[in-house]
Design a protein around this motif. Structure first.
Motif, short mmCIF file in Angstrom:
data_model
loop_
_atom_site.label_atom_id
_atom_site.label_comp_id
_atom_site.label_asym_id
_atom_site.label_seq_id
_atom_site.Cartn_x
_atom_site.Cartn_y
_atom_site.Cartn_z
N SER A 7 -15.58 16.32 84.86
CA SER A 7 -14.82 16.15 83.62
C SER A 7 -13.33 16.35 83.84
CB SER A 7 -15.32 17.10 82.53
OG SER A 7 -14.93 18.45 82.78
N TYR A 11 -10.65 13.89 82.38
CA TYR A 11 -9.66 14.38 81.43
C TYR A 11 -8.27 13.86 81.82
CZ TYR A 11 -6.77 17.69 78.81
OH TYR A 11 -5.83 18.26 77.98
N LEU A 21 -15.20 17.15 74.47
CA LEU A 21 -15.02 18.37 75.24
C LEU A 21 -15.94 19.52 74.83
CD1 LEU A 21 -11.15 18.17 75.73
CD2 LEU A 21 -12.96 17.51 77.33
N ALA A 25 -18.46 21.42 77.44
CA ALA A 25 -18.51 22.88 77.58
C ALA A 25 -19.93 23.40 77.42
CB ALA A 25 -17.58 23.54 76.56
N LEU A 38 -14.90 29.11 77.60
CA LEU A 38 -15.99 28.13 77.66
C LEU A 38 -16.94 28.33 76.49
CD1 LEU A 38 -17.38 25.84 79.25
CD2 LEU A 38 -18.65 27.61 80.49
N LEU A 41 -15.17 27.10 73.33
CA LEU A 41 -15.10 25.63 73.27
C LEU A 41 -16.47 25.03 72.97
CD1 LEU A 41 -13.50 23.01 73.58
CD2 LEU A 41 -13.87 23.17 76.06
N VAL A 53 -8.48 21.81 70.95
CA VAL A 53 -9.58 21.53 71.88
C VAL A 53 -9.05 21.30 73.29
CG1 VAL A 53 -11.40 19.87 72.44
CG2 VAL A 53 -11.14 20.67 70.10
N ARG A 54 -8.00 20.51 73.40
CA ARG A 54 -7.43 20.23 74.73
C ARG A 54 -6.91 21.51 75.40
NH1 ARG A 54 -5.02 15.66 71.94
NH2 ARG A 54 -6.12 13.77 72.57
N TYR A 57 -9.79 23.58 76.52
CA TYR A 57 -10.42 22.97 77.69
C TYR A 57 -9.64 23.32 78.96
CZ TYR A 57 -11.99 19.47 81.02
OH TYR A 57 -12.45 18.84 82.15
#
Length: 162
Positions: A7, A11, A21, A25, A38, A41, A53-54, A57
């Motif tokens: 991922s 990404y 995402l 997770a 983790l 998320l 969210v970004r 992550y």
């Protein structure tokens, strides 16, 4: 390559949507990874704020010592994943053409050839031209898959054109 590491290049190559995402997770938790970010998320709804969210992550990757690759590496991995997807039948030639993005990068001769052929795709191609293009793309994909050092552990990203 595990899904969380996979991922990371997806990404950077911008093939993952923020709403993907939290599920990534959740899969990482199932795969045995664990960290506070983790778990947070994984518990977010898919329609959460994209910026949040970004950021979460990226924090997850940091907590788990998963490095984000540079753009060139991510772009090459995207290109190779498209070739492997075509070779293994999980992507159609049209999906390969549609899967190209500005982040795709080619370094080797085989990568350049595959990118060159894939980039010729257009929704306005004449129907008579499609079979020849598909054969040429399949041949270039076979060569790339056989020669790459980025390997068969690359997973094909989910279609961005849902």
């Amino acid at each position: 390559m595990d899904r969380l590491q996979d991922s990371a290049w997806q990404y950077v190559a911008e093939v993952l949507r923020p709403e993907d995402l939290p599920m990534i997770a959740a899969h990482a938790l199932v795969d045995g990874h664990d960290s506070p970010a983790l778990r947070e998320l994984a518990g977010l709804p898919s329609r959460s704020d994209a910026t949040e969210v970004r950021e979460l992550y990226v924090q997850v990757l940091s907590e788990l010592d998963v490095a984000l690759p540079d753009e060139e590496t991510a772009g090459r991995r995207l290109l190779v994943s498209l070739a492997f997807g075509l070779v293994h039948g999980s992507l159609s030639p049209k999906e390969v053409g549609d899967g190209l993005s500005m982040t795709v990068t080619a370094r080797t001769q085989e990568e350049k050839q595959f990118l060159s052929v894939a980039a010729e795709y257009s929704e306005w191609m004449e129907p008579d031209d499609l079979p020849a293009w598909e054969r040429e793309l399949q041949a270039a994909a076979q060569l790339l898959a056989a020669s790459t050092d980025l390997g068969p552990g690359i997973h094909v990203p989910a279609s961005r054109h849902d």
